[in-house]
Design a protein around this motif. Structure first.
Motif, PDB file in Angstrom:
ATOM      1  N   GLN A  56       0.829  -1.058  -0.022  1.00 36.03           N
ATOM      2  CA  GLN A  56       0.135   0.142  -0.025  1.00 36.03           C
ATOM      3  C   GLN A  56       0.874   1.251   0.119  1.00 36.03           C
ATOM      4  OE1 GLN A  56      -2.748  -0.405   3.487  1.00 36.03           O
ATOM      5  NE2 GLN A  56      -4.354  -0.991   2.128  1.00 36.03           N
ATOM      6  N   ILE A  57       1.974   1.104   0.689  1.00 33.32           N
ATOM      7  CA  ILE A  57       2.821   2.503   0.625  1.00 33.32           C
ATOM      8  C   ILE A  57       3.359   2.823  -0.511  1.00 33.32           C
ATOM      9  CG2 ILE A  57       5.023   3.327   1.799  1.00 33.32           C
ATOM     10  CD1 ILE A  57       4.406   1.186   4.321  1.00 33.32           C
ATOM     11  N   THR A  58       3.780   1.884  -1.257  1.00 35.59           N
ATOM     12  CA  THR A  58       4.523   2.139  -2.737  1.00 35.59           C
ATOM     13  C   THR A  58       3.623   3.127  -3.393  1.00 35.59           C
ATOM     14  OG1 THR A  58       5.820   0.109  -2.488  1.00 35.59           O
ATOM     15  CG2 THR A  58       5.596   1.095  -4.636  1.00 35.59           C
ATOM     16  N   PRO A  59       2.455   2.513  -3.748  1.00 36.96           N
ATOM     17  CA  PRO A  59       1.760   3.498  -4.724  1.00 36.96           C
ATOM     18  C   PRO A  59       1.392   4.977  -3.999  1.00 36.96           C
ATOM     19  CG  PRO A  59       0.292   1.679  -3.830  1.00 36.96           C
ATOM     20  CD  PRO A  59       1.856   1.521  -3.661  1.00 36.96           C
ATOM     21  N   GLN A  60       0.915   4.850  -2.750  1.00 37.10           N
ATOM     22  CA  GLN A  60       0.369   6.068  -1.990  1.00 37.10           C
ATOM     23  C   GLN A  60       1.414   6.910  -1.761  1.00 37.10           C
ATOM     24  OE1 GLN A  60      -1.552   6.463   2.377  1.00 37.10           O
ATOM     25  NE2 GLN A  60      -2.564   4.804   1.035  1.00 37.10           N
ATOM     26  N   LEU A  61       2.650   6.667  -1.474  1.00 39.18           N
ATOM     27  CA  LEU A  61       3.880   7.513  -1.243  1.00 39.18           C
ATOM     28  C   LEU A  61       4.549   7.609  -2.584  1.00 39.18           C
ATOM     29  CD1 LEU A  61       4.959   6.911   2.430  1.00 39.18           C
ATOM     30  CD2 LEU A  61       3.292   8.372   1.598  1.00 39.18           C
ATOM     31  N   HIS A  62       4.182   6.940  -3.603  1.00 39.10           N
ATOM     32  CA  HIS A  62       4.929   7.037  -4.937  1.00 39.10           C
ATOM     33  C   HIS A  62       6.321   6.728  -4.754  1.00 39.10           C
ATOM     34  CE1 HIS A  62       1.309   9.141  -6.121  1.00 39.10           C
ATOM     35  NE2 HIS A  62       1.597   9.864  -5.515  1.00 39.10           N
ATOM     36  N   LEU A  63       6.547   5.490  -4.220  1.00 36.78           N
ATOM     37  CA  LEU A  63       8.096   4.961  -4.005  1.00 36.78           C
ATOM     38  C   LEU A  63       8.379   4.325  -5.454  1.00 36.78           C
ATOM     39  CD1 LEU A  63       7.814   3.649  -0.442  1.00 36.78           C
ATOM     40  CD2 LEU A  63       8.323   5.980  -1.225  1.00 36.78           C
ATOM     41  N   PRO A 182      -7.244   1.893   2.396  1.00 42.70           N
ATOM     42  CA  PRO A 182      -6.121   2.420   1.889  1.00 42.70           C
ATOM     43  C   PRO A 182      -5.115   2.980   2.752  1.00 42.70           C
ATOM     44  CG  PRO A 182      -7.771   3.945   1.568  1.00 42.70           C
ATOM     45  CD  PRO A 182      -8.455   2.684   2.008  1.00 42.70           C
ATOM     46  N   ASP A 183      -5.470   3.089   4.179  1.00 40.70           N
ATOM     47  CA  ASP A 183      -4.335   3.534   5.111  1.00 40.70           C
ATOM     48  C   ASP A 183      -3.988   2.335   6.157  1.00 40.70           C
ATOM     49  OD1 ASP A 183      -3.899   6.180   4.268  1.00 40.70           O
ATOM     50  OD2 ASP A 183      -5.873   7.017   5.151  1.00 40.70           O
ATOM     51  N   ALA A 184      -4.502   1.263   5.612  1.00 40.43           N
ATOM     52  CA  ALA A 184      -4.284   0.093   6.899  1.00 40.43           C
ATOM     53  C   ALA A 184      -2.670   0.075   7.180  1.00 40.43           C
ATOM     54  CB  ALA A 184      -4.681  -1.278   6.078  1.00 40.43           C
ATOM     55  N   TRP A 185      -1.965   0.546   6.314  1.00 41.39           N
ATOM     56  CA  TRP A 185      -0.474   0.280   6.431  1.00 41.39           C
ATOM     57  C   TRP A 185      -0.177   1.219   7.667  1.00 41.39           C
ATOM     58  CZ3 TRP A 185       2.754   4.806   6.216  1.00 41.39           C
ATOM     59  CH2 TRP A 185       2.021   5.894   5.591  1.00 41.39           C
ATOM     60  N   ARG A 186      -0.774   2.359   7.864  1.00 42.97           N
ATOM     61  CA  ARG A 186      -0.301   3.139   9.206  1.00 42.97           C
ATOM     62  C   ARG A 186      -0.655   2.434  10.415  1.00 42.97           C
ATOM     63  NH1 ARG A 186       0.725   8.445   7.608  1.00 42.97           N
ATOM     64  NH2 ARG A 186      -0.178   8.923   5.368  1.00 42.97           N
ATOM     65  N   TRP A 187      -1.892   1.709  10.509  1.00 45.50           N
ATOM     66  CA  TRP A 187      -2.069   0.779  11.499  1.00 45.50           C
ATOM     67  C   TRP A 187      -1.242  -0.360  11.987  1.00 45.50           C
ATOM     68  CZ3 TRP A 187      -5.296   2.865  15.200  1.00 45.50           C
ATOM     69  CH2 TRP A 187      -6.068   3.798  14.595  1.00 45.50           C
ATOM     70  N   MET A 188      -0.700  -0.810  10.657  1.00 46.25           N
ATOM     71  CA  MET A 188       0.373  -2.078  10.740  1.00 46.25           C
ATOM     72  C   MET A 188       1.589  -1.557  11.239  1.00 46.25           C
ATOM     73  SD  MET A 188      -0.059  -3.725   6.832  1.00 46.25           S
ATOM     74  CE  MET A 188      -1.564  -3.728   6.084  1.00 46.25           C
ATOM     75  N   LEU A 189       2.081  -0.489  10.827  1.00 45.35           N
ATOM     76  CA  LEU A 189       3.468  -0.119  11.535  1.00 45.35           C
ATOM     77  C   LEU A 189       3.448   0.448  12.893  1.00 45.35           C
ATOM     78  CD1 LEU A 189       4.889   1.718   8.223  1.00 45.35           C
ATOM     79  CD2 LEU A 189       4.916  -0.642   9.031  1.00 45.35           C
ATOM     80  N   ALA A 190       2.279   0.993  13.214  1.00 45.57           N
ATOM     81  CA  ALA A 190       1.962   1.331  14.464  1.00 45.57           C
ATOM     82  C   ALA A 190       1.868   0.308  15.478  1.00 45.57           C
ATOM     83  CB  ALA A 190       1.005   2.554  14.729  1.00 45.57           C
TER      84      ALA A 190
END
Length: 453
Positions: A56-63, A182-190
């Motif tokens: 999810q992070i890759t497309p959302q933060l354009h990595l 789409p913001d699930a990655w924030r909960w994952m990392l925290a």
């Protein structure tokens, strides 16, 4: 009289029971083993959940591939830095650092929720890695210095279960959290803050290592801890033979004759072990996609692979005292090389070959996994034990960093087959290191194992 001669002389004279080295496995030892497994658990959790989050992070933060590799490997770079805190734990003690490092980890975990770009995430995960890297020499030194010799291998080896339990749990949590949107990655990392908070509370009240206290000349405190843990009949003379010289912590000692070979052996075998291993665990979802396995549920597939690594620790724990350290290491690296070579030679199947390759690599990885903590804690004395664990960890994470950083680039530019063949060459280098440098310390006391001619 030289230290090794004194140790052997004392060993020959010892006729009555040594209440410290020959102690049974008590509830205290069980709790200490569990709490010390917290660092590896969080290491596995933090390093593995990023693999799910990056989808999810890759497309959302354009990595791009470079930034994905940097973020995936950032915690490993942090562990490299954190490993040098081993010198600090040799200087100021194990107990204080045992809780402080996780407090830093809790704060950095929570802050990940609000990152807005790749650079911010890289910095926070670098800090997470430093906290985890600092915990390895702290926790394993404390555990080794309380462990009776018959249980030392198992107690240190069991902590590695924590890594793969953490990795397996993170993939399952990540797969479940993907449903959050789409913001699930924030909960994952925290989410790594939750087990860290629990572990800080559990670790409160852990006594200081009596071996470290004796090395500081604090005999009364050491005697109090020894009697508290091992019973009234136990004595500090059973830890350090009477007449032994107390030596100060010195980073230079790692590079003195005898010990230099040992630090190079440990650093090299760990480097060649974890370079491909951490890359596979961090980018498990992308790797499985390349093999067309578990398509649509790569989180579950990655959890299964991580669970296989967990199972690989079981035979290693059973064999480490029976088979011996050196033969187990040689056999393990040979099996790992064969497994990863199959993955490189048959990237398009048949599926049976791919499955066999994964199983071989995972099962045989148990030996080096157990020895990651057992070897540096056995082969170095109290005054530099934490330093040795830290330096070896830091050396290995250089290889792990480059392996993890280059893995997604290799998948993109070379394909999965050639990438895994490179991994097989690296693993074979680890086999050569074990053949020419591995030592045997089976059935030795901690003083005997850590002495050199």
């Amino acid at each position: 009289m030289a230290r090794k001669e004194m140790v052997h002389l004392h060993s020959k004279k010892r006729k009555k029971k040594n209440y410290v080295e020959d102690a049974g496995f008590t509830p205290f030892h069980a709790r200490l083993t569990l709490y010390s497994s917290g660092g590896p658990f969080l290491d596995g959790y933090i390093l593995s959940i990023i693999g799910i989050a990056l989808t999810q992070i890759t497309p959302q933060l354009h990595l791009n591939a470079v930034w994905s590799g940097l973020i995936g490997a950032s915690a490993l770079l942090g562990i490299f830095i954190g490993g040098f805190f081993g010198y600090l734990t040799d200087k100021i003690g194990r107990q204080l650092m045992y809780t402080l490092d996780f407090i830093v980890l809790i704060v950095a975990s929570i802050l990940q929720f609000w990152v807005q770009n790749g650079a911010e995430l890289f910095i926070l995960r670098l800090i997470l890695g430093i906290a985890v890297g600092a915990d390895y020499p702290i926790a394993t030194s404390l555990l080794a210095e309380f462990a009776p010799r018959k249980h030392r291998g198992a107690m240190l080896g069991v902590t590695l279960f924590g890594y793969y339990v953490g990795s397996t749990v993170s993939y399952l949590v990540g797969e479940w959290m993907l449903r959050f949107g789409p913001d699930a990655w924030r909960w994952m990392l925290a989410s790594s803050a939750i087990p860290a908070i629990i572990l800080v509370l559990l670790r409160l009240g852990t006594p200081e290592s009596p071996r470290w206290l004796l090395n500081q000349g604090r005999k009364k405190e050491a005697d109090k801890v020894v009697k508290q843990v091992y019973g009234e009949k136990a004595s500090i003379d059973e830890i350090v033979p009477p007449g032994s010289e107390v030596e100060e912590t010195s980073f230079k000692k790692l590079f003195s004759p005898g010990y230099f070979k040992r630090i190079m052996y440990i650093g090299l075998f760990e480097t060649f072990q974890v370079a491909p291993l951490f890359a596979m665990l961090t980018f498990g979802p992308e790797m499985l996609k390349s093999y067309h396995l578990f398509e649509g549920s790569t989180g579950l597939g990655s959890a299964i692979i991580s669970f296989l690594f967990l199972l690989g620790c079981v035979p290693a724990l059973l064999l480490v005292n029976k088979m011996g350290r050196r033969p187990m290491m040689i056999t393990s690296f040979a099996g790992m090389t064969a497994g990863i070579l199959l993955l490189g030679l048959f990237p398009r199947g048949p599926v049976a070959f791919i499955v066999i390759g994964f199983v071989l690599y995972a099962i045989f990885s148990g030996g080096p996994n157990v020895m990651d903590w057992l070897a540096p804690n056995e082969l170095f004395p109290t005054e530099v034990r934490g330093t040795a664990v830290g330096v070896a960890t830091s050396m290995s994470r250089v290889g792990a960093f480059f392996g993890t950083y280059l893995f997604p680039i290799g998948l993109q530019d070379l394909g999965i087959g050639p990438t895994m063949i490179i991994g097989a060459i690296v693993t074979f280098a680890g086999l050569l290191v074990c053949i020419f440098m591995a030592e045997e310390t089976k059935n030795q006391t901690l003083n005997e194992a850590s002495s050199v001619e």
